[in-house]
Write an enzyme that holds these catalytic residues in place. Sequence first.
Site, mmCIF file in Angstrom:
data_model
loop_
_atom_site.group_PDB
_atom_site.id
_atom_site.type_symbol
_atom_site.label_atom_id
_atom_site.label_comp_id
_atom_site.label_asym_id
_atom_site.label_seq_id
_atom_site.Cartn_x
_atom_site.Cartn_y
_atom_site.Cartn_z
ATOM 1 N N GLY A 1 6.790 -0.601 -8.200
ATOM 2 C CA GLY A 1 5.983 -1.630 -7.890
ATOM 3 C C GLY A 1 6.492 -3.015 -8.313
ATOM 4 N N GLY B 1 -3.424 2.829 -14.407
ATOM 5 C CA GLY B 1 -4.663 3.390 -13.702
ATOM 6 C C GLY B 1 -5.892 2.117 -13.308
ATOM 7 N N SER B 2 -7.038 2.446 -13.341
ATOM 8 C CA SER B 2 -7.962 1.617 -13.208
ATOM 9 C C SER B 2 -9.267 1.987 -13.925
ATOM 10 C CB SER B 2 -8.432 1.626 -11.827
ATOM 11 O OG SER B 2 -9.573 0.770 -11.226
ATOM 12 N N SER B 3 -10.108 0.918 -14.113
ATOM 13 C CA SER B 3 -11.381 1.073 -14.888
ATOM 14 C C SER B 3 -12.428 1.946 -13.937
ATOM 15 C CB SER B 3 -12.008 -0.216 -15.259
ATOM 16 O OG SER B 3 -12.206 -1.042 -14.264
ATOM 17 N N CYS B 4 -12.099 1.985 -12.437
ATOM 18 C CA CYS B 4 -12.918 2.727 -11.576
ATOM 19 C C CYS B 4 -12.916 4.069 -11.734
ATOM 20 C CB CYS B 4 -12.853 2.168 -10.078
ATOM 21 S SG CYS B 4 -11.329 2.677 -9.591
ATOM 22 N N TYR C 1 -10.205 6.337 -4.203
ATOM 23 C CA TYR C 1 -9.066 5.557 -5.030
ATOM 24 C C TYR C 1 -9.056 6.101 -6.520
ATOM 25 C CZ TYR C 1 -6.908 1.410 -7.558
ATOM 26 O OH TYR C 1 -6.102 1.053 -8.367
ATOM 27 N N LYS D 1 -6.480 7.960 -9.182
ATOM 28 C CA LYS D 1 -5.986 7.395 -10.385
ATOM 29 C C LYS D 1 -6.339 8.429 -11.622
ATOM 30 C CE LYS D 1 -4.199 3.745 -9.423
ATOM 31 N NZ LYS D 1 -2.746 3.281 -9.721
ATOM 32 N N LEU E 1 -7.963 -7.150 -12.498
ATOM 33 C CA LEU E 1 -7.255 -7.942 -13.040
ATOM 34 C C LEU E 1 -7.076 -9.038 -11.810
ATOM 35 C CD1 LEU E 1 -4.437 -5.140 -13.355
ATOM 36 C CD2 LEU E 1 -5.562 -6.416 -15.225
ATOM 37 N N HIS F 1 -9.483 -8.715 -3.871
ATOM 38 C CA HIS F 1 -10.714 -8.599 -4.963
ATOM 39 C C HIS F 1 -11.377 -9.690 -4.885
ATOM 40 C CE1 HIS F 1 -8.041 -5.188 -6.417
ATOM 41 N NE2 HIS F 1 -9.114 -4.504 -6.599
#
Length: 322
Positions: free
Chosen positions: A11, A107-110, A137, A141, A167, A180
Site C-alpha cells: 500500500g 487497522g482502525s479505531s472503528c 469495514y 479489520k 488519520l 474523510h
Amino acid sequence: MSRDARIFVAGHRGMVGAAIVRRLESLGYRNLVTCDRKTVDLTRQADVESFFKDTAVDYVYLAAAKVGGIYANNTYPAEFIYENLMIECNVIHSAHQAGVQKLLFLGSSCIYPKLAPQPMAEESLLQGSLEPTNEPYAVAKIAGIKLCESFNRQYSRDYRSVMPTNLYGPNDNFHPDNSHVIPALIRRFHEARESRAPQVVVWGSGQPMREFLHVDDMAAACVHVMELDVETYRAHTQPMLSHINVGTGIDCTIRELAETIGRVVGYEGEIVFDSSKPDGAPRKLLDVRRLTSLDWQAQIGLEDGLRSTYEWFLKNQERYRG
Ligand code: GFB
C-alpha cells in the site's frame, strides 16, 4: 532491525503506506520492497502468492486497504468488506507461507463498539455492537487482527497490529463525497473562499467528537511498534488482545474542527450543518496508555498538522479538480 532487511510496504501509494516509506527511508532502511497494483493485485490470491514466491521479504507493513469516509463506507459496504478481507487474507497467509516472521497489520479505531466507554481501551474489542455506517469495514479489520493472532498462536509468528484513530495528512483523498472529514472540509472551505460563497455546509449535527492523528505521527508509531523486541511487545499485549491503539488522546467536536479548518484556510463566511447527513459514532477517542507505556507519543498538534496539510493540498490540487 537491520537497516539491510528487506521490508515490504504493502500500500505504498496510499496516504499511510507512503508515510511509512518516508519514515523508513529517513531512518536509513535501504531495502524497501513495494509492488504495483497493475502487476500485483493484492485482492487476488494467485498474484500475492507469486509475489511472495518471487520476492525475498524479511518484514511486512500491511498498509494496503480500501478506505473512505462515512458516506463511502455507507454506500459501498460490499467493496469495503470484500476488498479488505481479501487483501488481509492474501498478504498475511502468503507472508506466513513464505516464512516471514514479523508483520505489522494496520487497522482502525472503528473496530470498537459504537457505544464503547471513552476513551476506548484495547479491551473494548468485541464487547458490543458496531457503528452501522462502517460495520462491514470494521468486521474486516477485526478479522485482520484475529488472523495475526491466530498465526501467532498456531505457528509462533510475530504478527502485530496497530489501531489508528482518524488519520489525515499529505496524499489523503480529497474527494468531495468519498473522503474523510478533514480532506473533505479542507477542499470545501478552500473552494468556498475562492468563490466567495457565503456559507459552507458541514455534514451532520457538528456534535460528534473525533480524535485526529497526522499520518507522519502514525508512520512513526508503526515503525516504533515494529522495532520493539518481541518480549517487550508480548509483555504489553495479550495473545488474544494483541493490538495497540495509536492516537493523540485528544479529541474535539466536528464543529470545532470545522471552525479550525475555516481559520487555517482563511474562510470568513458562515458554517451551517446539514443534519440530513449521518453523524456516525458519537465519540471515538482512543485510550493510548498501551502505546505511551511503550515510550511513544504523538508530536504534531492538530492546527499545525492542518496547516501543513492545507499547504500540501494547495501544491497538489490540480489532481483534485473535477
Ligand atoms: O471522517 P468521517 O467520514 O469518519 O466523518 P468517521 C467524521 C464526522 O465528520 C462524521 C462529519 O460525524 C461526519 O458526519 N462530517 C462533516 C463529514 N462534514 C463531513 C464531510 O464533508 N465529509 C465527511 N466524510 N464527514 C470513518 C469510517 O468514520 O472513520 C471509516 O467510516 C474509518 O470506517 C474512518 O474508520 C477512520 O469517523 O465517522
